[in-house]
Motif scaffolding. Sequence first.
Motif, PDB file in Angstrom:
ATOM      1  N   TYR A   1       0.838  -1.194   0.000  1.00 18.26           N
ATOM      2  CA  TYR A   1       0.000   0.000   0.000  1.00 18.26           C
ATOM      3  C   TYR A   1       0.875   1.247   0.000  1.00 18.26           C
TER       4      TYR A   1
ATOM      5  N   TYR B   1       0.471   5.369   1.096  1.00 10.56           N
ATOM      6  CA  TYR B   1      -0.319   6.389   1.787  1.00 10.56           C
ATOM      7  C   TYR B   1       0.453   7.703   1.735  1.00 10.56           C
TER       8      TYR B   1
ATOM      9  N   GLN C   1       0.820  11.374   4.057  1.00  8.83           N
ATOM     10  CA  GLN C   1       0.493  11.988   5.341  1.00  8.83           C
ATOM     11  C   GLN C   1       1.025  13.411   5.380  1.00  8.83           C
TER      12      GLN C   1
ATOM     13  N   GLN D   1      -2.307  15.288  10.294  1.00 15.01           N
ATOM     14  CA  GLN D   1      -3.333  14.401   9.735  1.00 15.01           C
ATOM     15  C   GLN D   1      -2.889  12.948   9.835  1.00 15.01           C
ATOM     16  N   GLY D   2      -3.867  12.052   9.803  1.00 17.24           N
ATOM     17  CA  GLY D   2      -3.522  10.651   9.695  1.00 17.24           C
ATOM     18  C   GLY D   2      -3.154  10.312   8.262  1.00 17.24           C
ATOM     19  N   PRO D   3      -2.524   9.169   8.044  1.00 20.72           N
ATOM     20  CA  PRO D   3      -2.205   8.759   6.668  1.00 20.72           C
ATOM     21  C   PRO D   3      -3.468   8.626   5.821  1.00 20.72           C
TER      22      PRO D   3
ATOM     23  N   PHE E   1      -4.988   7.002   2.231  1.00 21.57           N
ATOM     24  CA  PHE E   1      -4.755   5.938   1.265  1.00 21.57           C
ATOM     25  C   PHE E   1      -4.566   6.507  -0.140  1.00 21.57           C
TER      26      PHE E   1
ATOM     27  N   TYR F   1      -3.131   0.505  -3.805  1.00 21.48           N
ATOM     28  CA  TYR F   1      -2.846  -0.793  -3.190  1.00 21.48           C
ATOM     29  C   TYR F   1      -2.632  -1.851  -4.275  1.00 21.48           C
TER      30      TYR F   1
ATOM     31  N   MET G   1       4.693  13.407   3.689  1.00 17.95           N
ATOM     32  CA  MET G   1       5.385  12.147   3.955  1.00 17.95           C
ATOM     33  C   MET G   1       4.668  11.063   3.162  1.00 17.95           C
TER      34      MET G   1
ATOM     35  N   LEU H   1       4.190   7.184   2.689  1.00 14.44           N
ATOM     36  CA  LEU H   1       4.370   5.974   3.476  1.00 14.44           C
ATOM     37  C   LEU H   1       3.998   4.751   2.661  1.00 14.44           C
TER      38      LEU H   1
ATOM     39  N   GLN I   1      -1.623  -3.660   8.779  1.00 12.01           N
ATOM     40  CA  GLN I   1      -0.578  -3.255   7.853  1.00 12.01           C
ATOM     41  C   GLN I   1       0.639  -2.773   8.628  1.00 12.01           C
ATOM     42  N   TYR I   2       1.807  -3.078   8.085  1.00 11.55           N
ATOM     43  CA  TYR I   2       3.070  -2.701   8.708  1.00 11.55           C
ATOM     44  C   TYR I   2       3.741  -1.668   7.824  1.00 11.55           C
ATOM     45  N   PHE I   3       4.097  -0.550   8.442  1.00  7.64           N
ATOM     46  CA  PHE I   3       4.571   0.600   7.692  1.00  7.64           C
ATOM     47  C   PHE I   3       6.095   0.707   7.678  1.00  7.64           C
ATOM     48  N   GLY I   4       6.589   1.302   6.596  1.00  8.14           N
ATOM     49  CA  GLY I   4       7.989   1.668   6.508  1.00  8.14           C
ATOM     50  C   GLY I   4       8.235   3.015   7.169  1.00  8.14           C
ATOM     51  N   PRO I   5       9.484   3.507   7.120  1.00  9.48           N
ATOM     52  CA  PRO I   5       9.832   4.762   7.782  1.00  9.48           C
ATOM     53  C   PRO I   5       9.360   6.000   7.029  1.00  9.48           C
TER      54      PRO I   5
END
Lengths: 115, 113
Positions: A33, A35, A37, A41-43, A45, A48, A89, A91, A104-108
């Motif tokens: 995915y 995203y 940000q 704010q939140g990420p 979408f 995908y 950003m 993500l 879901q597992y996010f990158g930096p």
Amino acid sequence: DTGVSQDPRHKITKRGQNVTFRCDPISEHNRLYWYRQTLGQGPEFLTYFQNEAQLEKSRLLSDRFSAERPKGSFSTLEIQRTEQGDSAMYLCASSSRLAGRYEQYFGPGTRLTVT
Amino acid sequence: EDQVTQSPEALRLQEGESSSLNCSYTVSGLRGLFWYRQDPGKGPEFLFTLYSAGEEKEKERLKATLTKKESFLHITAPKPEDSATYLCAVPGVGGGSNYKLTFGKGTLLTVNP
């Protein structure tokens, strides 16, 4: 177990230039995915992939944005003719192929600044 | 459209002062609610998944609970290293939106020593 990696971590570009970001997901994850940000704010979408197929794109993803995942492994997100409003950003996240597992597992992230 | 609302927007605590963060959602057929921690300049770090009302999960000083309309993240005797933005998210419902996460804006937690 390595996590999601993204490259570069930071990118400063001038308005009108093209930029490309890379994401490498967790190796056994088949869903990937993107995203975006912005501050406070939140990420949100963007798009995908399941394996190499792009299954959904947000209306936020204008025609200047394109994403690929050619071999079902890493993915790239390209922004053409960048605008100042693209500063954010970016993500990347990945999730398991197991049915019913949605976490879901996010990158930096890649921080993009358009000047 | 799925809605996720978090409150408060910001919370400042003294070390050891317990409190709770709220996440309310409007989505039918909930397929899970996720809590993440995000430090400045970094990607969200996965904390918990809750699938059904009444479920609870714990990790160190954090406990997440879920009802039919909202989730709480309880922080017991917080330490300064718990300072971060806490995000909650729900997956979409139906068709290709099954895996799209909708996030709240987050709660910025600051724990003073």
